[in-house]
Design an enzyme around this catalytic site. Structure first.
Site, short mmCIF file in Angstrom:
data_model
loop_
_atom_site.label_atom_id
_atom_site.label_comp_id
_atom_site.label_asym_id
_atom_site.label_seq_id
_atom_site.Cartn_x
_atom_site.Cartn_y
_atom_site.Cartn_z
CE LYS A 1 -40.89 112.78 33.44
NZ LYS A 1 -40.66 114.11 32.86
CG ASN A 2 -40.29 115.85 36.26
OD1 ASN A 2 -39.87 115.30 35.24
ND2 ASN A 2 -41.54 116.17 36.44
NE ARG B 1 -40.66 123.09 28.75
CZ ARG B 1 -40.82 124.31 28.30
NH1 ARG B 1 -40.93 124.53 27.01
NH2 ARG B 1 -40.86 125.33 29.12
CB CYS C 1 -45.61 115.63 26.64
SG CYS C 1 -45.13 113.97 27.11
NE ARG D 1 -44.21 121.54 28.01
CZ ARG D 1 -43.76 120.44 28.57
NH1 ARG D 1 -43.70 119.33 27.88
NH2 ARG D 1 -43.31 120.48 29.81
CG ASP E 1 -46.35 116.65 36.15
OD1 ASP E 1 -45.16 116.71 36.53
OD2 ASP E 1 -46.79 117.34 35.21
NE ARG F 1 -40.92 111.85 27.30
CZ ARG F 1 -41.17 113.13 27.14
NH1 ARG F 1 -42.26 113.52 26.48
NH2 ARG F 1 -40.36 114.05 27.62
#
Ligand code: EPZ
Length: 417
Positions: free
Chosen positions: A22-23, A92, A116, A121, A305, A397
């Site tokens: 995902k990232n 984000r 989230c 943030r 994470d 997500r």
């Protein structure tokens, strides 16, 4: 209310493939708008954050097509430079579109990102770096009005190795004149994947994976194809699922180099690991051993994470374990849900003291964010009885078909309304 129902106590067996990260896919999709042509991205997971990113690309005027795990983006008609509040606040990582839009359009209007709830943030590091690079940023009514017409390359020292800020500077600087340097850059594998993609489009970026990244600006980028790296956090999730449920599983299409910190914790807690080039086999111990101290830190340290996943595992370890969360303030919100299952956890600021209990007990629990949800799934697999995990939208997500994969591994898991 939709939830995941898990009947605990069934040891896992068999093998699964780990999906794309995902990232990594989110910044790479944002970067596709830089080339003004067609890019094909392979190994894209089916995640709600990816769907949100596709919505943003379409909002900006791109043509996007998904064929299974391939996403084709044509940014030739990129027209927009504004991302609506409704999309910006969904996640984000929407903030990294700012660098990409400015690189193409020179002006952009975005609001502060959402995502989230992991404590405050801020995006101060992004804004500070952009201003140093000559971007004029004016804030009005929660929106940032940005103008990069006077972009000038510079050396940027990040006060913290922020992943998003590193990515944003890379995206802003690769179509420019002169060399921009990032000092104290984030070193995550996802940054390296972004560098590989940018260079495949003709950019000149070097140093990703180290703390100094150099971007030599070029005039134009061109279309290319790229395959996303495996998701190291998802891999750690399935490995911990096996630790809690018991049994032996093989995970394929993974890069063991990307989760070294997690693998060493697994070995310390009693796992038997057989590590291959792109697979990892794990055999769970009869009893999980405690870990004196886990301290989350930027890559290559222990990933924040994976912290909730480790907490679930250590909740049923022999003895006391400590976890110190140094990256996000609000990242122990799964602890209260684990305590509903009988876990013995005390939170003191950024420190969690986990006294292992013999077994957790199934009950109704609520995901508070993406990775807390994953941690509850891991805990439920080893608990006595049934657990219902609500707020599954958080889990969606970052996990592609989590229930299906767990069922392949022999878990009793089901999505219910
Ligand atoms: C990325 O978030 C990841 N998200 C996060 O994964 C991950 O937890 C995080 O990096 C740390 O590894 C994506 O890549 C989409 P940061 P990001 O900027 O870029 C502070 C998941 O579960 N900070 O490295 O937002 C910030 O508050 C998600 O997949 C500032 O103070 O993380 C935090 O304390 C969750 N000012 C720390 O730095 C800034 O301008 C790390 O943030 C930016 C960040």
């Amino acid at each position: 209310m939709e939830h995941i129902n898990i009947s605990g106590g069934y040891p896992l067996s068999g093998e699964i493939d780990i999906h794309g990260a995902k990232n990594a896919v989110l910044p790479v999709l944002a970067a596709t708008i830089l080339c003004g042509d067609e890019c094909v991205i392979h190994n894209c997971p089916q995640l709600s954050d990816v769907e949100t990113t596709i919505e943003i690309l379409c909002e900006l005027g791109c043509r996007v097509k998904r064929e299974n795990n391939h996403i084709i983006v044509n940014s030739g008609n990129l027209s927009g430079n504004f991302i609506p509040h409704s999309l910006m606040t969904k996640m984000r990582s929407s903030i990294i579109f700012l660098g990409a839009i400015l690189a193409r359009h020179k002006t952009a209007v975005v609001c502060f990102p959402g995502g989230c709830e992991l404590g405050p943030r801020p995006i101060d590091l992004h804004i500070k770096a952009f201003r140093k690079l000559g971007v004029k940023i004016h804030e009005a009514h929660g929106f940032l009005h940005c103008d990069a017409k006077d972009f000038s390359p510079a050396g940027i020292h990040l006060d913290f190795p922020s992943v998003g800020a590193t990515e944003n500077i890379m995206l802003l600087s690769c179509i420019s004149k002169g060399e921009t340097t990032i000092i104290n850059a984030a070193r995550e594998p996802e940054i390296q994947d972004l560098q590989d993609f940018l260079n495949a489009m003709g950019a000149k970026v070097s140093g990703a994976g180290s703390s100094i990244i150099r971007i030599q600006g070029v005039d134009k980028l061109h279309s290319t194809e790229h395959s996303i790296i495996p998701d190291r956090i998802v891999a750690s999730t399935y490995l911990s699922a096996c630790m809690c449920a018991g049994g032996k599983i093989l995970i394929n299409k993974v890069n063991p180099q990307h989760l070294q910190a997690y693998l060493s914790i697994l070995e310390e807690s009693g796992a038997k690991l057989d590590i291959y080039n792109s697979s990892i086999e794990i055999t769970a111990p009869d009893k999980i051993k405690n870990i004196n101290m886990i301290r989350t830190s930027p890559y290559p340290g222990f990933p924040t994470d994976s912290q909730s996943i480790a907490m679930s595992m250590l909740s049923v370890a022999e003895g006391t374990s400590l976890i110190k969360e140094t990256i996000f303030e609000g990242r122990f919100r799964h602890a209260s849900e684990l305590m509903k299952m009988g876990a013995d956890i005390k939170i003191e600021g950024d420190l969690a003291i986990i006294q292992g209990v013999n077994r957790l007990k199934g009950t109704d629990v609520y995901a508070k964010d993406l990775r807390s949800g994953a941690g509850l799934v891991v805990a439920a697999l080893g608990a006595d009885g049934d657990t219902n995990i609500f707020n599954t939208h958080y889990i969606d997500r970052g996990y592609d078909r989590l229930c299906d994969q767990l069922i392949i591994l022999g878990a009793k898991a089901e999505r219910k309304n």
